[in-house]
Design a protein around this motif. Sequence first.
Motif, PDB file in Angstrom:
ATOM      1  N   ALA A 186       8.776   4.307  -5.322  1.00  0.00           N
ATOM      2  CA  ALA A 186       7.578   3.471  -5.161  1.00  0.00           C
ATOM      3  C   ALA A 186       7.822   2.055  -5.670  1.00  0.00           C
ATOM      4  O   ALA A 186       7.385   1.085  -5.046  1.00  0.00           O
ATOM      5  CB  ALA A 186       6.401   4.102  -5.903  1.00  0.00           C
ATOM      6  N   THR A 187       8.527   1.921  -6.772  1.00  0.00           N
ATOM      7  CA  THR A 187       8.826   0.597  -7.315  1.00  0.00           C
ATOM      8  C   THR A 187       9.704  -0.198  -6.367  1.00  0.00           C
ATOM      9  O   THR A 187       9.477  -1.401  -6.164  1.00  0.00           O
ATOM     10  CB  THR A 187       9.515   0.731  -8.691  1.00  0.00           C
ATOM     11  N   MET A 188      10.687   0.451  -5.765  1.00  0.00           N
ATOM     12  CA  MET A 188      11.549  -0.247  -4.812  1.00  0.00           C
ATOM     13  C   MET A 188      10.756  -0.692  -3.578  1.00  0.00           C
ATOM     14  O   MET A 188      10.898  -1.828  -3.119  1.00  0.00           O
ATOM     15  CB  MET A 188      12.723   0.642  -4.406  1.00  0.00           C
ATOM     16  N   VAL A 189       9.920   0.175  -3.057  1.00  0.00           N
ATOM     17  CA  VAL A 189       9.096  -0.174  -1.887  1.00  0.00           C
ATOM     18  C   VAL A 189       8.136  -1.304  -2.248  1.00  0.00           C
ATOM     19  O   VAL A 189       7.970  -2.265  -1.482  1.00  0.00           O
ATOM     20  CB  VAL A 189       8.329   1.066  -1.369  1.00  0.00           C
ATOM     21  N   PHE A 190       7.516  -1.216  -3.409  1.00  0.00           N
ATOM     22  CA  PHE A 190       6.576  -2.246  -3.858  1.00  0.00           C
ATOM     23  C   PHE A 190       7.286  -3.590  -4.025  1.00  0.00           C
ATOM     24  O   PHE A 190       6.777  -4.628  -3.589  1.00  0.00           O
ATOM     25  CB  PHE A 190       5.926  -1.813  -5.178  1.00  0.00           C
ATOM     26  N   ALA A 191       8.470  -3.582  -4.622  1.00  0.00           N
ATOM     27  CA  ALA A 191       9.214  -4.830  -4.845  1.00  0.00           C
ATOM     28  C   ALA A 191       9.607  -5.479  -3.525  1.00  0.00           C
ATOM     29  O   ALA A 191       9.494  -6.704  -3.366  1.00  0.00           O
ATOM     30  CB  ALA A 191      10.456  -4.549  -5.688  1.00  0.00           C
ATOM     31  N   ILE A 192      10.035  -4.684  -2.577  1.00  0.00           N
ATOM     32  CA  ILE A 192      10.383  -5.224  -1.259  1.00  0.00           C
ATOM     33  C   ILE A 192       9.131  -5.796  -0.592  1.00  0.00           C
ATOM     34  O   ILE A 192       9.167  -6.883  -0.005  1.00  0.00           O
ATOM     35  CB  ILE A 192      11.046  -4.143  -0.388  1.00  0.00           C
ATOM     36  N   ALA A 243       0.819  -1.185   0.000  1.00  0.00           N
ATOM     37  CA  ALA A 243       0.000   0.000   0.000  1.00  0.00           C
ATOM     38  C   ALA A 243       0.871   1.260   0.000  1.00  0.00           C
ATOM     39  O   ALA A 243       0.532   2.237  -0.640  1.00  0.00           O
ATOM     40  CB  ALA A 243      -0.947  -0.004   1.198  1.00  0.00           C
ATOM     41  N   VAL A 244       1.972   1.194   0.720  1.00  0.00           N
ATOM     42  CA  VAL A 244       2.834   2.374   0.838  1.00  0.00           C
ATOM     43  C   VAL A 244       3.455   2.728  -0.511  1.00  0.00           C
ATOM     44  O   VAL A 244       3.486   3.900  -0.897  1.00  0.00           O
ATOM     45  CB  VAL A 244       3.933   2.138   1.904  1.00  0.00           C
ATOM     46  N   GLY A 245       3.937   1.728  -1.234  1.00  0.00           N
ATOM     47  CA  GLY A 245       4.533   1.981  -2.545  1.00  0.00           C
ATOM     48  C   GLY A 245       3.537   2.609  -3.507  1.00  0.00           C
ATOM     49  O   GLY A 245       3.866   3.538  -4.243  1.00  0.00           O
ATOM     50  N   MET A 246       2.320   2.094  -3.507  1.00  0.00           N
ATOM     51  CA  MET A 246       1.292   2.648  -4.388  1.00  0.00           C
ATOM     52  C   MET A 246       0.927   4.069  -3.982  1.00  0.00           C
ATOM     53  O   MET A 246       0.700   4.923  -4.834  1.00  0.00           O
ATOM     54  CB  MET A 246       0.042   1.763  -4.373  1.00  0.00           C
ATOM     55  N   ALA A 247       0.868   4.319  -2.682  1.00  0.00           N
ATOM     56  CA  ALA A 247       0.570   5.676  -2.215  1.00  0.00           C
ATOM     57  C   ALA A 247       1.667   6.641  -2.633  1.00  0.00           C
ATOM     58  O   ALA A 247       1.391   7.769  -3.044  1.00  0.00           O
ATOM     59  CB  ALA A 247       0.388   5.686  -0.699  1.00  0.00           C
ATOM     60  N   ILE A 248       2.924   6.204  -2.536  1.00  0.00           N
ATOM     61  CA  ILE A 248       4.037   7.061  -2.969  1.00  0.00           C
ATOM     62  C   ILE A 248       3.900   7.390  -4.450  1.00  0.00           C
ATOM     63  O   ILE A 248       4.046   8.540  -4.861  1.00  0.00           O
ATOM     64  CB  ILE A 248       5.392   6.384  -2.687  1.00  0.00           C
ATOM     65  N   ALA A 249       3.597   6.377  -5.264  1.00  0.00           N
ATOM     66  CA  ALA A 249       3.462   6.606  -6.705  1.00  0.00           C
ATOM     67  C   ALA A 249       2.292   7.532  -7.017  1.00  0.00           C
ATOM     68  O   ALA A 249       2.363   8.339  -7.937  1.00  0.00           O
ATOM     69  CB  ALA A 249       3.278   5.277  -7.427  1.00  0.00           C
ATOM     70  N   GLY A 250       1.218   7.416  -6.242  1.00  0.00           N
ATOM     71  CA  GLY A 250       0.054   8.264  -6.481  1.00  0.00           C
ATOM     72  C   GLY A 250       0.247   9.699  -6.026  1.00  0.00           C
ATOM     73  O   GLY A 250      -0.266  10.631  -6.640  1.00  0.00           O
ATOM     74  N   LEU A 251       1.005   9.885  -4.956  1.00  0.00           N
ATOM     75  CA  LEU A 251       1.185  11.225  -4.408  1.00  0.00           C
ATOM     76  C   LEU A 251       2.405  11.949  -4.962  1.00  0.00           C
ATOM     77  O   LEU A 251       2.486  13.168  -4.877  1.00  0.00           O
ATOM     78  CB  LEU A 251       1.273  11.146  -2.875  1.00  0.00           C
ATOM     79  N   ALA A 252       3.360  11.206  -5.526  1.00  0.00           N
ATOM     80  CA  ALA A 252       4.568  11.805  -6.092  1.00  0.00           C
ATOM     81  C   ALA A 252       4.780  11.282  -7.513  1.00  0.00           C
ATOM     82  O   ALA A 252       5.693  10.506  -7.769  1.00  0.00           O
ATOM     83  CB  ALA A 252       5.767  11.479  -5.218  1.00  0.00           C
ATOM     84  N   PRO A 253       3.915  11.697  -8.456  1.00  0.00           N
ATOM     85  CA  PRO A 253       3.989  11.161  -9.826  1.00  0.00           C
ATOM     86  C   PRO A 253       5.127  11.769 -10.642  1.00  0.00           C
ATOM     87  O   PRO A 253       4.916  12.508 -11.596  1.00  0.00           O
ATOM     88  CB  PRO A 253       2.624  11.505 -10.413  1.00  0.00           C
ATOM     89  N   SER A 254       6.349  11.471 -10.222  1.00  0.00           N
ATOM     90  CA  SER A 254       7.536  11.911 -10.946  1.00  0.00           C
ATOM     91  C   SER A 254       8.422  10.699 -11.142  1.00  0.00           C
ATOM     92  O   SER A 254       8.155   9.623 -10.605  1.00  0.00           O
ATOM     93  CB  SER A 254       8.281  12.984 -10.146  1.00  0.00           C
ATOM     94  N   PHE A 255       9.515  10.864 -11.885  1.00  0.00           N
ATOM     95  CA  PHE A 255      10.415   9.740 -12.106  1.00  0.00           C
ATOM     96  C   PHE A 255      10.982   9.224 -10.782  1.00  0.00           C
ATOM     97  O   PHE A 255      10.983   8.022 -10.519  1.00  0.00           O
ATOM     98  CB  PHE A 255      11.553  10.135 -13.055  1.00  0.00           C
ATOM     99  N   ILE A 256      11.443  10.127  -9.940  1.00  0.00           N
ATOM    100  CA  ILE A 256      12.014   9.726  -8.649  1.00  0.00           C
ATOM    101  C   ILE A 256      10.939   9.090  -7.774  1.00  0.00           C
ATOM    102  O   ILE A 256      11.187   8.076  -7.109  1.00  0.00           O
ATOM    103  CB  ILE A 256      12.664  10.936  -7.933  1.00  0.00           C
TER     104      ILE A 256
END
Length: 109
Positions: free
Chosen positions: A19-25, A1-14
Amino acid sequence: AVGMAIAGLAPSFIGLLIATMVFAIGVAFTFPAIMAMAVIGVAADERGAVVGTAGLFVDAAFGLSPAVLGLLAQSSGYPSTFLVSAIVAAVGAAWLLIRQPGRLAVAGA
């Protein structure tokens, strides 16, 4: 959930990279836990079928979610798809915590 929230709230390359690293872990730790929970209280000769069924549903979720969320992305953009995914994941995690499947196996033993 945290990775997806990061991707939704910070829609930039970084943001997407983090978000991808958090999601993969998260997936790396969650998938074995899901399989372990699936076989709690299951007879040894049925565990293969249970793991196969649980794996099927995980694979189906990873396969169908992008198609369904793609429709949402067309109408309201990619950040909304990540936020919806975060909400769905958080609800699922809350349900698992409330349900406490390990407690049933110990009580039944």
